[in-house]
Design a protein around this motif. Structure first.
Motif, PDB file in Angstrom:
ATOM      1  N   LEU A   1      -6.833  -2.779 -35.801  1.00  0.00           N
ATOM      2  CA  LEU A   1      -6.408  -1.817 -36.823  1.00  0.00           C
ATOM      3  C   LEU A   1      -6.228  -0.441 -36.198  1.00  0.00           C
ATOM      4  N   VAL A   2      -5.202   0.289 -36.635  1.00  0.00           N
ATOM      5  CA  VAL A   2      -4.986   1.652 -36.148  1.00  0.00           C
ATOM      6  C   VAL A   2      -4.698   2.581 -37.326  1.00  0.00           C
ATOM      7  N   LEU A   3      -5.015   3.846 -37.119  1.00  0.00           N
ATOM      8  CA  LEU A   3      -4.592   4.917 -38.032  1.00  0.00           C
ATOM      9  C   LEU A   3      -3.330   5.506 -37.425  1.00  0.00           C
ATOM     10  N   TYR A   4      -2.250   5.542 -38.213  1.00  0.00           N
ATOM     11  CA  TYR A   4      -0.941   5.883 -37.678  1.00  0.00           C
ATOM     12  C   TYR A   4      -0.328   7.036 -38.466  1.00  0.00           C
ATOM     13  N   GLY A   5       0.367   7.923 -37.750  1.00  0.00           N
ATOM     14  CA  GLY A   5       0.955   9.091 -38.386  1.00  0.00           C
ATOM     15  C   GLY A   5       2.465   9.162 -38.323  1.00  0.00           C
ATOM     16  N   GLY A   6       3.117   8.085 -37.901  1.00  0.00           N
ATOM     17  CA  GLY A   6       4.576   8.058 -37.910  1.00  0.00           C
ATOM     18  C   GLY A   6       5.235   9.034 -36.965  1.00  0.00           C
ATOM     19  N   ASN A   7       4.684   9.287 -35.808  1.00  0.00           N
ATOM     20  CA  ASN A   7       5.270  10.178 -34.795  1.00  0.00           C
ATOM     21  C   ASN A   7       5.365  11.637 -35.252  1.00  0.00           C
ATOM     22  N   LYS A   8       4.715  11.968 -36.342  1.00  0.00           N
ATOM     23  CA  LYS A   8       4.834  13.339 -36.863  1.00  0.00           C
ATOM     24  C   LYS A   8       3.783  14.271 -36.262  1.00  0.00           C
ATOM     25  N   ARG A   9       2.664  13.686 -35.850  1.00  0.00           N
ATOM     26  CA  ARG A   9       1.568  14.496 -35.331  1.00  0.00           C
ATOM     27  C   ARG A   9       0.655  13.614 -34.492  1.00  0.00           C
ATOM     28  N   PRO A  10      -0.081  14.194 -33.556  1.00  0.00           N
ATOM     29  CA  PRO A  10      -1.072  13.402 -32.826  1.00  0.00           C
ATOM     30  C   PRO A  10      -2.163  12.933 -33.786  1.00  0.00           C
TER      31      PRO A  10
ATOM     32  N   GLN B   1       2.140  -3.306 -34.734  1.00  0.00           N
ATOM     33  CA  GLN B   1       3.316  -2.615 -35.268  1.00  0.00           C
ATOM     34  C   GLN B   1       3.654  -1.345 -34.490  1.00  0.00           C
ATOM     35  N   VAL B   2       2.699  -0.839 -33.702  1.00  0.00           N
ATOM     36  CA  VAL B   2       2.909   0.453 -33.033  1.00  0.00           C
ATOM     37  C   VAL B   2       2.546   0.416 -31.554  1.00  0.00           C
ATOM     38  N   PHE B   3       2.248  -0.768 -31.026  1.00  0.00           N
ATOM     39  CA  PHE B   3       1.723  -0.849 -29.659  1.00  0.00           C
ATOM     40  C   PHE B   3       2.663  -0.272 -28.612  1.00  0.00           C
ATOM     41  N   ASP B   4       3.966  -0.228 -28.912  1.00  0.00           N
ATOM     42  CA  ASP B   4       4.933   0.274 -27.942  1.00  0.00           C
ATOM     43  C   ASP B   4       5.219   1.765 -28.102  1.00  0.00           C
ATOM     44  N   GLN B   5       4.453   2.440 -28.959  1.00  0.00           N
ATOM     45  CA  GLN B   5       4.626   3.878 -29.148  1.00  0.00           C
ATOM     46  C   GLN B   5       3.598   4.649 -28.313  1.00  0.00           C
ATOM     47  N   ALA B   6       3.747   5.961 -28.294  1.00  0.00           N
ATOM     48  CA  ALA B   6       2.842   6.783 -27.497  1.00  0.00           C
ATOM     49  C   ALA B   6       1.406   6.655 -28.011  1.00  0.00           C
ATOM     50  N   PRO B   7       0.430   6.565 -27.122  1.00  0.00           N
ATOM     51  CA  PRO B   7      -0.969   6.427 -27.541  1.00  0.00           C
ATOM     52  C   PRO B   7      -1.446   7.550 -28.449  1.00  0.00           C
ATOM     53  N   THR B   8      -0.820   8.729 -28.364  1.00  0.00           N
ATOM     54  CA  THR B   8      -1.233   9.840 -29.228  1.00  0.00           C
ATOM     55  C   THR B   8      -0.722   9.698 -30.660  1.00  0.00           C
ATOM     56  N   ASP B   9       0.176   8.720 -30.890  1.00  0.00           N
ATOM     57  CA  ASP B   9       0.720   8.517 -32.235  1.00  0.00           C
ATOM     58  C   ASP B   9      -0.242   7.773 -33.150  1.00  0.00           C
ATOM     59  N   TYR B  10      -1.252   7.166 -32.571  1.00  0.00           N
ATOM     60  CA  TYR B  10      -2.184   6.396 -33.391  1.00  0.00           C
ATOM     61  C   TYR B  10      -3.592   6.440 -32.805  1.00  0.00           C
ATOM     62  N   TRP B  11      -4.551   6.157 -33.673  1.00  0.00           N
ATOM     63  CA  TRP B  11      -5.947   6.045 -33.256  1.00  0.00           C
ATOM     64  C   TRP B  11      -6.377   4.595 -33.427  1.00  0.00           C
ATOM     65  N   LEU B  12      -6.813   3.981 -32.358  1.00  0.00           N
ATOM     66  CA  LEU B  12      -7.287   2.606 -32.403  1.00  0.00           C
ATOM     67  C   LEU B  12      -8.685   2.585 -33.016  1.00  0.00           C
ATOM     68  N   VAL B  13      -8.798   1.982 -34.183  1.00  0.00           N
ATOM     69  CA  VAL B  13     -10.070   1.961 -34.908  1.00  0.00           C
ATOM     70  C   VAL B  13     -11.063   1.067 -34.166  1.00  0.00           C
ATOM     71  N   PRO B  14     -12.253   1.574 -33.867  1.00  0.00           N
ATOM     72  CA  PRO B  14     -13.252   0.727 -33.208  1.00  0.00           C
ATOM     73  C   PRO B  14     -13.554  -0.519 -34.038  1.00  0.00           C
ATOM     74  N   ALA B  15     -13.670  -1.640 -33.368  1.00  0.00           N
ATOM     75  CA  ALA B  15     -13.906  -2.903 -34.069  1.00  0.00           C
ATOM     76  C   ALA B  15     -15.236  -2.910 -34.814  1.00  0.00           C
ATOM     77  N   THR B  16     -16.143  -1.999 -34.453  1.00  0.00           N
ATOM     78  CA  THR B  16     -17.446  -1.935 -35.107  1.00  0.00           C
ATOM     79  C   THR B  16     -17.370  -1.366 -36.518  1.00  0.00           C
ATOM     80  N   LEU B  17     -16.217  -0.785 -36.894  1.00  0.00           N
ATOM     81  CA  LEU B  17     -16.099  -0.162 -38.215  1.00  0.00           C
ATOM     82  C   LEU B  17     -15.602  -1.131 -39.289  1.00  0.00           C
ATOM     83  N   HIS B  18     -15.249  -2.342 -38.904  1.00  0.00           N
ATOM     84  CA  HIS B  18     -14.799  -3.323 -39.901  1.00  0.00           C
ATOM     85  C   HIS B  18     -15.078  -4.723 -39.372  1.00  0.00           C
ATOM     86  N   ARG B  19     -15.024  -5.682 -40.265  1.00  0.00           N
ATOM     87  CA  ARG B  19     -15.211  -7.064 -39.843  1.00  0.00           C
ATOM     88  C   ARG B  19     -14.076  -7.486 -38.911  1.00  0.00           C
TER      89      ARG B  19
END
Length: 255
Positions: free
Chosen positions: A105-114, A186-204
């Motif tokens: 899971l990632v938090l994504y901002g659509g290339n609008k902001r880091p 859905q976003v793996f090919d975008q810049a790493p600053t475009d999304y935050w990879l949610v730690p697996a410890t925060l969800h099942r």
């Protein structure tokens, strides 16, 4: 006349030299796996000659269709619950279920902001997109993440729910939501600053299971596709498309 007969003979030989007994199969696939599924079918069809037709949707919606008699031969879900239930309820072949991918899971901002770990706590967007948690496992994981971060109450009234994770992504891409939780695939090919990879410890864990449905029990193409899905070529594609690979013990490997 002789040349015409020779040409017809060459055409017949070409047809007979293709994969024997090539068939068709229809597979229900969780939306997050769309890009990977299309890459997989190209390799599978080239190797086997079988043809695969996909129907994409939220896992819960696809399961409802299967339970109502939809003509699917196999089911690639975004969770383990529905494929297991399909076995129990006689909708799937017992013993055919396996984990084909571990989602992220990632938090994504659509290339609008880091986007980074503290973005939700510091920016407080008016609208936060998620997939419907009742039918989409990635939506359920998003709610679990917000709860683990102590932000569920803050965002409860700001959530924009898509029918599946693809629609959640579209809400962000079109500006109908400033941020959202989507699949890494859905976003793996975008810049790493475009999304935050949610730690697996925060969800099942998002363990994604596949199962052969009873309708496809005698379908050679369906069986071949599920076998291919567990092979080295398919696992390499799945890993490349933003997923972790399941280990023998049911956990995740970085591939």
């Amino acid at each position: 006349m002789l040349m015409l007969r020779f040409a017809k003979l060459l055409l017949l030989l070409a047809l007979l030299s293709g994969p024997a007994f090539a068939g068709d199969t229809r597979v229900a696939v969780a939306t997050n796996f769309t890009h990977a599924a299309r890459a997989l079918t190209t390799a599978f069809e080239r190797e086997t000659g079988h043809r695969v037709r996909f129907s994409f949707g939220a896992t819960g919606q696809l399961y409802a269709q299967i339970s109502q008699g939809a003509p699917f031969d196999a089911f690639l879900a975004a969770d383990q619950v529905r494929p297991q239930r399909a076995e129990v309820e006689g909708l799937a072949v017992r013993g055919s279920r396996f984990t084909y991918a571990m989602g992220a899971l990632v938090l994504y901002g659509g290339n609008k902001r880091p986007v980074q770990e503290g973005t939700l706590a510091t920016t407080a967007p008016d609208r936060l997109a998620i997939a419907n948690p009742a039918t989409a496992p990635y939506g359920a994981a998003a709610l679990e993440t917000l709860a683990a971060m102590g932000l569920l109450e803050t965002y409860q009234e700001r959530l924009v729910r898509g029918t599946n994770v693809a629609q959640a992504y579209q809400f962000i891409a079109t500006g109908n939501a400033e941020l959202g939780f989507v699949a890494l695939a859905q976003v793996f090919d975008q810049a790493p600053t475009d999304y935050w990879l949610v730690p697996a410890t925060l969800h099942r864990p998002i363990a994604q299971d596949a199962v052969l449905l009873t309708r496809g029990e005698t379908n050679d193409a369906a069986r071949a596709f599920l076998t291919f899905l567990q092979g080295p070529e398919a696992r390499a594609i799945i890993s490349r498309m933003g997923y972790h690979l399941p280990t023998a013990k049911g956990g995740a490997s970085d591939g």
